[in-house]
Design a protein around this motif. Structure first.
Motif, PDB file in Angstrom:
ATOM      1  N   ILE A   1      -8.182  -4.244 -12.380  1.00 45.04           N
ATOM      2  CA  ILE A   1      -7.036  -3.709 -11.646  1.00 45.04           C
ATOM      3  C   ILE A   1      -5.813  -4.584 -11.829  1.00 45.04           C
ATOM      4  CG2 ILE A   1      -6.155  -3.217  -9.332  1.00 45.04           C
ATOM      5  CD1 ILE A   1      -8.989  -2.417  -8.531  1.00 45.04           C
ATOM      6  N   SER A   2      -6.005  -5.892 -11.776  1.00 43.87           N
ATOM      7  CA  SER A   2      -4.873  -6.814 -11.894  1.00 43.87           C
ATOM      8  C   SER A   2      -4.177  -6.676 -13.240  1.00 43.87           C
ATOM      9  CB  SER A   2      -5.356  -8.257 -11.701  1.00 43.87           C
ATOM     10  OG  SER A   2      -5.920  -8.437 -10.423  1.00 43.87           O
ATOM     11  N   ILE A   3      -4.946  -6.753 -14.309  1.00 43.06           N
ATOM     12  CA  ILE A   3      -4.352  -6.708 -15.647  1.00 43.06           C
ATOM     13  C   ILE A   3      -3.799  -5.321 -15.955  1.00 43.06           C
ATOM     14  CG2 ILE A   3      -4.838  -6.979 -18.109  1.00 43.06           C
ATOM     15  CD1 ILE A   3      -6.881  -9.103 -17.374  1.00 43.06           C
ATOM     16  N   SER A   4      -4.451  -4.281 -15.464  1.00 43.74           N
ATOM     17  CA  SER A   4      -3.979  -2.924 -15.725  1.00 43.74           C
ATOM     18  C   SER A   4      -2.722  -2.591 -14.926  1.00 43.74           C
ATOM     19  CB  SER A   4      -5.082  -1.909 -15.397  1.00 43.74           C
ATOM     20  OG  SER A   4      -6.239  -2.150 -16.156  1.00 43.74           O
ATOM     21  N   HIS A   5      -2.610  -3.124 -13.723  1.00 40.29           N
ATOM     22  CA  HIS A   5      -1.509  -2.745 -12.830  1.00 40.29           C
ATOM     23  C   HIS A   5      -0.239  -3.563 -13.078  1.00 40.29           C
ATOM     24  CE1 HIS A   5       0.413  -1.168  -9.218  1.00 40.29           C
ATOM     25  NE2 HIS A   5       0.717  -2.415  -8.888  1.00 40.29           N
ATOM     26  N   PHE A   6      -0.355  -4.860 -13.175  1.00 45.19           N
ATOM     27  CA  PHE A   6       0.821  -5.717 -13.274  1.00 45.19           C
ATOM     28  C   PHE A   6       1.290  -5.821 -14.723  1.00 45.19           C
ATOM     29  CE2 PHE A   6      -1.468  -7.270  -9.486  1.00 45.19           C
ATOM     30  CZ  PHE A   6      -0.468  -7.058  -8.533  1.00 45.19           C
ATOM     31  N   LYS A   7       2.527  -5.405 -14.971  1.00 48.51           N
ATOM     32  CA  LYS A   7       3.063  -5.371 -16.325  1.00 48.51           C
ATOM     33  C   LYS A   7       3.171  -6.761 -16.940  1.00 48.51           C
ATOM     34  CE  LYS A   7       5.726  -1.122 -15.605  1.00 48.51           C
ATOM     35  NZ  LYS A   7       7.074  -0.496 -15.632  1.00 48.51           N
ATOM     36  N   GLN A   8       3.337  -7.763 -16.110  1.00 45.15           N
ATOM     37  CA  GLN A   8       3.468  -9.127 -16.614  1.00 45.15           C
ATOM     38  C   GLN A   8       2.185  -9.619 -17.291  1.00 45.15           C
ATOM     39  OE1 GLN A   8       4.517 -11.990 -13.596  1.00 45.15           O
ATOM     40  NE2 GLN A   8       5.952 -13.054 -14.975  1.00 45.15           N
TER      41      GLN A   8
ATOM     42  N   ARG B   1      -5.326 -15.771  -8.417  1.00 43.95           N
ATOM     43  CA  ARG B   1      -5.308 -15.884  -6.957  1.00 43.95           C
ATOM     44  C   ARG B   1      -4.170 -15.059  -6.354  1.00 43.95           C
ATOM     45  NH1 ARG B   1      -6.694 -20.915  -8.839  1.00 43.95           N
ATOM     46  NH2 ARG B   1      -4.503 -21.555  -8.936  1.00 43.95           N
ATOM     47  N   ILE B   2      -3.019 -14.990  -7.060  1.00 44.01           N
ATOM     48  CA  ILE B   2      -1.905 -14.185  -6.572  1.00 44.01           C
ATOM     49  C   ILE B   2      -2.269 -12.702  -6.621  1.00 44.01           C
ATOM     50  CG2 ILE B   2       0.522 -13.615  -6.931  1.00 44.01           C
ATOM     51  CD1 ILE B   2       0.904 -16.335  -8.185  1.00 44.01           C
ATOM     52  N   CYS B   3      -2.934 -12.281  -7.685  1.00 44.38           N
ATOM     53  CA  CYS B   3      -3.353 -10.882  -7.800  1.00 44.38           C
ATOM     54  C   CYS B   3      -4.331 -10.509  -6.699  1.00 44.38           C
ATOM     55  CB  CYS B   3      -3.982 -10.637  -9.177  1.00 44.38           C
ATOM     56  SG  CYS B   3      -2.822 -10.691 -10.555  1.00 44.38           S
ATOM     57  N   VAL B   4      -5.285 -11.389  -6.416  1.00 39.55           N
ATOM     58  CA  VAL B   4      -6.249 -11.122  -5.342  1.00 39.55           C
ATOM     59  C   VAL B   4      -5.519 -10.956  -4.007  1.00 39.55           C
ATOM     60  CG1 VAL B   4      -8.162 -12.095  -4.020  1.00 39.55           C
ATOM     61  CG2 VAL B   4      -8.129 -12.319  -6.508  1.00 39.55           C
ATOM     62  N   LYS B   5      -4.512 -11.808  -3.788  1.00 40.82           N
ATOM     63  CA  LYS B   5      -3.744 -11.711  -2.545  1.00 40.82           C
ATOM     64  C   LYS B   5      -3.023 -10.368  -2.443  1.00 40.82           C
ATOM     65  CE  LYS B   5      -1.376 -15.330  -1.652  1.00 40.82           C
ATOM     66  NZ  LYS B   5      -0.291 -16.354  -1.706  1.00 40.82           N
ATOM     67  N   HIS B   6      -2.410  -9.930  -3.540  1.00 37.24           N
ATOM     68  CA  HIS B   6      -1.703  -8.650  -3.526  1.00 37.24           C
ATOM     69  C   HIS B   6      -2.662  -7.474  -3.339  1.00 37.24           C
ATOM     70  CE1 HIS B   6       1.949 -10.622  -4.281  1.00 37.24           C
ATOM     71  NE2 HIS B   6       1.888 -10.708  -5.614  1.00 37.24           N
TER      72      HIS B   6
ATOM     73  N   THR C   1      -4.152  -7.511   0.363  1.00 40.55           N
ATOM     74  CA  THR C   1      -3.133  -7.141   1.359  1.00 40.55           C
ATOM     75  C   THR C   1      -2.491  -5.785   1.066  1.00 40.55           C
ATOM     76  OG1 THR C   1      -1.467  -8.382   0.100  1.00 40.55           O
ATOM     77  CG2 THR C   1      -2.616  -9.542   1.882  1.00 40.55           C
ATOM     78  N   PHE C   2      -3.014  -5.068   0.046  1.00 32.47           N
ATOM     79  CA  PHE C   2      -2.549  -3.723  -0.311  1.00 32.47           C
ATOM     80  C   PHE C   2      -1.093  -3.682  -0.766  1.00 32.47           C
ATOM     81  CE2 PHE C   2      -5.869  -3.176   2.963  1.00 32.47           C
ATOM     82  CZ  PHE C   2      -6.799  -2.462   2.219  1.00 32.47           C
ATOM     83  N   LYS C   3      -0.579  -4.810  -1.243  1.00 35.58           N
ATOM     84  CA  LYS C   3       0.799  -4.821  -1.744  1.00 35.58           C
ATOM     85  C   LYS C   3       0.928  -4.097  -3.080  1.00 35.58           C
ATOM     86  CE  LYS C   3       2.484  -9.010   0.540  1.00 35.58           C
ATOM     87  NZ  LYS C   3       3.088 -10.358   0.334  1.00 35.58           N
ATOM     88  N   ILE C   4      -0.218  -3.868  -3.756  1.00 33.56           N
ATOM     89  CA  ILE C   4      -0.145  -3.177  -5.038  1.00 33.56           C
ATOM     90  C   ILE C   4       0.246  -1.707  -4.873  1.00 33.56           C
ATOM     91  CG2 ILE C   4      -1.843  -4.691  -6.129  1.00 33.56           C
ATOM     92  CD1 ILE C   4      -3.911  -2.463  -5.746  1.00 33.56           C
TER      93      ILE C   4
END
Length: 338
Positions: free
Chosen positions: A56-63, A313-318, A321-324
């Motif tokens: 989810i992290s790599i697929s969602h965040f463009k960075q 760790r930042i991705c897990v936090k987002h 906390t449903f910030k994604i």
């Protein structure tokens, strides 16, 4: 004697009591099996969760959209299959000897099992190759290694793994109807012929291990050489720069040591046992114990290849906390805290 035999007969249970050719049912209970069931279930849940976070992290965040991270998604996808499908079925087989999923599932499950494990190993090799190219030729890396080329390599790698698994099962008579009808009803196992045990050991253990070892040794050598070059350039800048370079070199050495040691530790027992045991089936105790070590490696992979990255760790936090779910969440800066 007759009474003893009678008491023994009435305690015999069958997987399918209404079927004349039903297998005997062996339900494994007791405190030890309960603890083992809870422990392995937790491993399965953790494997699914950690690899889902990576995907989810790599697929969602463009960075995070890069060829290297695309390979990590491939690795996490293979490990996700292990945690989502392979581990639950193996847990079921540990607690109950009966196979209730039917003949078709008996044919498909070993294919999923082999594909997920081999896909994980293939991804590990691709990651090693990618990191070697990145550190040995950093100036031309971005031009030579693109998202498209990486996607093609991943597709070809998974295709080869799938083809090998199908051929492997075919030549071990797994697709023959007689293999499903000559055994008792309610049992599912694959008999592995010795020549194929040897071929799999060399193709999917010795060759990948050798490749990974050689590439990481080369990476370590290049890293040391670059560190020496940096120290030579900044030698006049004082002890602080030299100390920073040494610290970076030590950190790289520890990371590579963890990667190599964990990979070998989880896979060596399984393949060594394959070579030493003459007759193997997928329900044998040898493959059950050492097979679980290799499955647990799928839980360790995201820890090694993802959790040590600062952005994880930042991705897990987002995610937690449903910030994604925010509109602009895909453009979040994941490196601002570092």
């Amino acid at each position: 004697m007759d009474n003893a035999d009678y008491r023994q007969n009435i305690t015999v249970q069958y997987c399918f009591p209404g079927h004349n050719a039903s297998c005997k049912k062996d339900v494994r209970t007791g405190p030890g099996y309960i603890v083992l069931f809870i422990f392995l279930s937790c491993i399965s849940v953790c494997t699914v969760f950690l690899n889902l976070v990576v995907i989810i992290s790599i697929s969602h965040f463009k960075q995070l959209h890069s060829p290297t991270n695309l390979l990590i998604v491939s690795l996490a996808s293979a490990d996700l299959l292990v945690g989502m499908f392979v581990m639950p079925v193996k847990i079921m087989q540990l607690t109950n000897s009966c196979w209730y999923l039917g003949n078709m599932a008996c044919i498909v499950f070993p294919i999923i099992n082999g594909l997920s494990v081999l896909g994980s190993l293939c991804s590990l090799d691709f990651i090693a190759i990618d990191r070697y190219l990145a550190i040995s030729d950093p100036l031309h890396y971005s031009r030579r290694i693109t998202m498209f080329r990486t996607s093609v390599c991943i597709f070809l790698g998974w295709s080869f793994c799938f083809l090998y698994v199908v051929v492997y099962m075919y030549f071990n008579d797994h697709f023959l109807p007689s293999q499903l009808t000559t055994r008792c009803y309610g049992e599912c196992f694959v008999f592995i012929k010795p020549p194929w045990v040897m071929s799999s050991t060399y193709i999917f253990f010795f060759l990948p291990c050798t490749l990974i070892f050689v590439l990481y040794a080369a990476i370590f050598h290049v890293a040391r050489r670059q560190a020496k070059a940096v120290r030579a350039v900044v030698n006049g800048a004082g002890k602080v720069s030299g100390k920073a370079s040494g610290s970076s070199e030590t950190k790289a050495a520890k990371t590579l040591g963890i990667v190599i040691c964990v990979y070998f530790a989880f896979w060596i027992p399984f393949y060594i046992s394959s070579l030493t045991v003459q007759h193997l089936t997928t329900v044998s105790m040898v493959w059950t114990v050492f097979g679980w070590l290799s499955y647990i490696n799928s839980c360790m992979n995201p820890l090694i290849y993802a959790i040590f990255y600062p952005w994880f760790r930042i991705c897990v936090k987002h995610i937690v906390t449903f910030k994604i779910f925010e509109t602009s969440s895909s453009n979040f800066n994941l490196y601002k805290e570092h």
